[in-house]
Design a protein around this motif. Sequence first.
Motif, PDB file in Angstrom:
ATOM      1  N   GLU A  13       0.926  -1.075   0.016  1.00  0.00           N
ATOM      2  CA  GLU A  13       0.079  -0.214  -0.294  1.00  0.00           C
ATOM      3  C   GLU A  13       1.136   1.427  -0.016  1.00  0.00           C
ATOM      4  OE1 GLU A  13      -2.645  -0.681   2.879  1.00  0.00           O
ATOM      5  OE2 GLU A  13      -3.703  -2.502   2.408  1.00  0.00           O
ATOM      6  N   LEU A  14       1.936   1.213   1.015  1.00  0.00           N
ATOM      7  CA  LEU A  14       2.901   2.177   0.880  1.00  0.00           C
ATOM      8  C   LEU A  14       4.248   2.558  -0.470  1.00  0.00           C
ATOM      9  CD1 LEU A  14       3.343   2.679   4.362  1.00  0.00           C
ATOM     10  CD2 LEU A  14       2.475   3.815   3.323  1.00  0.00           C
ATOM     11  N   LYS A  15       3.909   1.133  -1.118  1.00  0.00           N
ATOM     12  CA  LYS A  15       4.047   1.455  -2.208  1.00  0.00           C
ATOM     13  C   LYS A  15       6.611   1.495  -1.927  1.00  0.00           C
ATOM     14  CE  LYS A  15       1.722   4.050  -5.024  1.00  0.00           C
ATOM     15  NZ  LYS A  15       0.880   3.361  -5.940  1.00  0.00           N
ATOM     16  N   SER A  16       6.201   0.962  -1.331  1.00  0.00           N
ATOM     17  CA  SER A  16       7.798   0.277  -0.475  1.00  0.00           C
ATOM     18  C   SER A  16       8.213  -0.522  -0.893  1.00  0.00           C
ATOM     19  CB  SER A  16       7.742  -0.849   1.141  1.00  0.00           C
ATOM     20  OG  SER A  16       7.420  -1.647   1.028  1.00  0.00           O
ATOM     21  N   PRO A  17       9.792   0.030  -1.772  1.00  0.00           N
ATOM     22  CA  PRO A  17      10.751  -0.600  -2.525  1.00  0.00           C
ATOM     23  C   PRO A  17      11.216  -1.982  -2.090  1.00  0.00           C
ATOM     24  CG  PRO A  17      11.827   0.385  -1.267  1.00  0.00           C
ATOM     25  CD  PRO A  17      10.320   0.643   0.063  1.00  0.00           C
ATOM     26  N   ARG A  18      10.060  -3.177  -2.015  1.00  0.00           N
ATOM     27  CA  ARG A  18      10.608  -4.813  -1.658  1.00  0.00           C
ATOM     28  C   ARG A  18      11.778  -5.289  -2.696  1.00  0.00           C
ATOM     29  NH1 ARG A  18       4.638  -4.750  -3.787  1.00  0.00           N
ATOM     30  NH2 ARG A  18       6.626  -5.489  -5.632  1.00  0.00           N
ATOM     31  N   GLN A  19      12.054  -4.815  -3.336  1.00  0.00           N
ATOM     32  CA  GLN A  19      13.593  -5.672  -4.083  1.00  0.00           C
ATOM     33  C   GLN A  19      14.183  -5.099  -3.186  1.00  0.00           C
ATOM     34  OE1 GLN A  19      10.875  -2.598  -5.064  1.00  0.00           O
ATOM     35  NE2 GLN A  19      12.756  -1.152  -5.541  1.00  0.00           N
ATOM     36  N   VAL A  20      14.545  -3.882  -2.895  1.00  0.00           N
ATOM     37  CA  VAL A  20      16.067  -3.719  -2.069  1.00  0.00           C
ATOM     38  C   VAL A  20      16.131  -4.352  -0.544  1.00  0.00           C
ATOM     39  CG1 VAL A  20      16.280  -1.897  -3.458  1.00  0.00           C
ATOM     40  CG2 VAL A  20      15.169  -1.749  -1.404  1.00  0.00           C
ATOM     41  N   THR A  21      14.687  -5.469   0.206  1.00  0.00           N
ATOM     42  CA  THR A  21      14.504  -6.243   1.152  1.00  0.00           C
ATOM     43  C   THR A  21      15.674  -6.859   1.252  1.00  0.00           C
ATOM     44  OG1 THR A  21      13.124  -6.931   1.202  1.00  0.00           O
ATOM     45  CG2 THR A  21      12.804  -3.928   2.169  1.00  0.00           C
ATOM     46  N   TRP A  22      16.178  -7.280   2.267  1.00  0.00           N
ATOM     47  CA  TRP A  22      16.534  -9.042   1.903  1.00  0.00           C
ATOM     48  C   TRP A  22      16.195  -9.669   3.582  1.00  0.00           C
ATOM     49  CZ3 TRP A  22      18.792 -11.202  -2.109  1.00  0.00           C
ATOM     50  CH2 TRP A  22      19.488 -12.762  -1.502  1.00  0.00           C
ATOM     51  N   SER A  23      15.661 -10.578   3.564  1.00  0.00           N
ATOM     52  CA  SER A  23      16.050 -11.940   5.221  1.00  0.00           C
ATOM     53  C   SER A  23      16.610 -13.165   4.679  1.00  0.00           C
ATOM     54  CB  SER A  23      14.413 -12.397   4.339  1.00  0.00           C
ATOM     55  OG  SER A  23      13.270 -11.041   5.034  1.00  0.00           O
ATOM     56  N   CYS A  24      17.510 -13.253   3.359  1.00  0.00           N
ATOM     57  CA  CYS A  24      17.915 -14.626   3.813  1.00  0.00           C
ATOM     58  C   CYS A  24      18.759 -14.686   4.455  1.00  0.00           C
ATOM     59  CB  CYS A  24      18.062 -15.359   2.310  1.00  0.00           C
ATOM     60  SG  CYS A  24      18.978 -16.730   1.980  1.00  0.00           S
ATOM     61  N   TYR A  25      18.973 -15.979   5.299  1.00  0.00           N
ATOM     62  CA  TYR A  25      19.933 -16.494   6.435  1.00  0.00           C
ATOM     63  C   TYR A  25      21.360 -17.349   5.163  1.00  0.00           C
ATOM     64  CZ  TYR A  25      17.075 -14.938   9.902  1.00  0.00           C
ATOM     65  OH  TYR A  25      15.765 -14.721  10.939  1.00  0.00           O
ATOM     66  N   LEU A  48      -0.995 -12.945  -0.282  1.00  0.00           N
ATOM     67  CA  LEU A  48      -1.168 -12.155  -0.189  1.00  0.00           C
ATOM     68  C   LEU A  48      -1.193 -12.146  -2.447  1.00  0.00           C
ATOM     69  CD1 LEU A  48       0.815  -9.227   1.642  1.00  0.00           C
ATOM     70  CD2 LEU A  48      -1.644  -9.755   1.547  1.00  0.00           C
ATOM     71  N   ASN A  49      -1.149 -12.925  -2.192  1.00  0.00           N
ATOM     72  CA  ASN A  49      -1.023 -13.142  -4.058  1.00  0.00           C
ATOM     73  C   ASN A  49      -0.281 -12.369  -4.744  1.00  0.00           C
ATOM     74  OD1 ASN A  49      -2.647 -15.746  -3.505  1.00  0.00           O
ATOM     75  ND2 ASN A  49      -4.152 -14.874  -3.595  1.00  0.00           N
ATOM     76  N   VAL A  50       1.086 -12.494  -3.801  1.00  0.00           N
ATOM     77  CA  VAL A  50       1.695 -11.243  -4.723  1.00  0.00           C
ATOM     78  C   VAL A  50       2.843 -11.631  -5.356  1.00  0.00           C
ATOM     79  CG1 VAL A  50       3.404  -9.151  -4.421  1.00  0.00           C
ATOM     80  CG2 VAL A  50       0.709  -9.303  -3.466  1.00  0.00           C
ATOM     81  N   VAL A  51       3.520 -11.557  -5.991  1.00  0.00           N
ATOM     82  CA  VAL A  51       5.058 -12.370  -6.231  1.00  0.00           C
ATOM     83  C   VAL A  51       6.540 -11.060  -5.727  1.00  0.00           C
ATOM     84  CG1 VAL A  51       6.682 -12.688  -8.109  1.00  0.00           C
ATOM     85  CG2 VAL A  51       4.440 -12.966  -8.375  1.00  0.00           C
ATOM     86  N   ASP A  52       6.706 -12.475  -5.150  1.00  0.00           N
ATOM     87  CA  ASP A  52       8.481 -11.932  -4.181  1.00  0.00           C
ATOM     88  C   ASP A  52       9.437 -10.920  -5.515  1.00  0.00           C
ATOM     89  OD1 ASP A  52       9.974 -10.616  -2.599  1.00  0.00           O
ATOM     90  OD2 ASP A  52      10.759 -12.358  -1.765  1.00  0.00           O
ATOM     91  N   PRO A  53       9.638 -10.080  -5.076  1.00  0.00           N
ATOM     92  CA  PRO A  53      10.633  -9.175  -6.747  1.00  0.00           C
ATOM     93  C   PRO A  53      12.087  -9.658  -6.209  1.00  0.00           C
ATOM     94  CG  PRO A  53       9.769  -7.603  -5.282  1.00  0.00           C
ATOM     95  CD  PRO A  53       9.135  -8.652  -4.653  1.00  0.00           C
ATOM     96  N   ILE A  54      12.643 -10.605  -4.894  1.00  0.00           N
ATOM     97  CA  ILE A  54      13.810 -10.952  -5.199  1.00  0.00           C
ATOM     98  C   ILE A  54      13.792 -12.125  -5.659  1.00  0.00           C
ATOM     99  CG2 ILE A  54      14.371  -9.060  -3.709  1.00  0.00           C
ATOM    100  CD1 ILE A  54      14.396 -11.868  -1.603  1.00  0.00           C
TER     101      ILE A  54
END
Length: 65
Positions: A13-25, A48-54
């Motif tokens: 909703e806030l249009k945050s840049p998901r492609q620059v976030t990282w979670s992998c260990y 959410l039926n949304v494709v993660d961009p990373i």
Amino acid sequence: SVAKHEIRKLGLELKSPRQVTWSCYRSENEASGVCESCAIRLRGFQKLNVVDPIPYKEIPNYIEN
């Protein structure tokens, strides 16, 4: 507490840049898709039926049918 998919929804909703976030260990170049952190992240997007961009090495279906 707030569920991860609710955080993802707010980010969308806030249009945050998901492609620059990282979670992998496990990986630095391409997320593993199978570590606990990737599973939590992917479940949030899948609910959410949304494709993660990373990029992921593997993208399991974490949503139970």
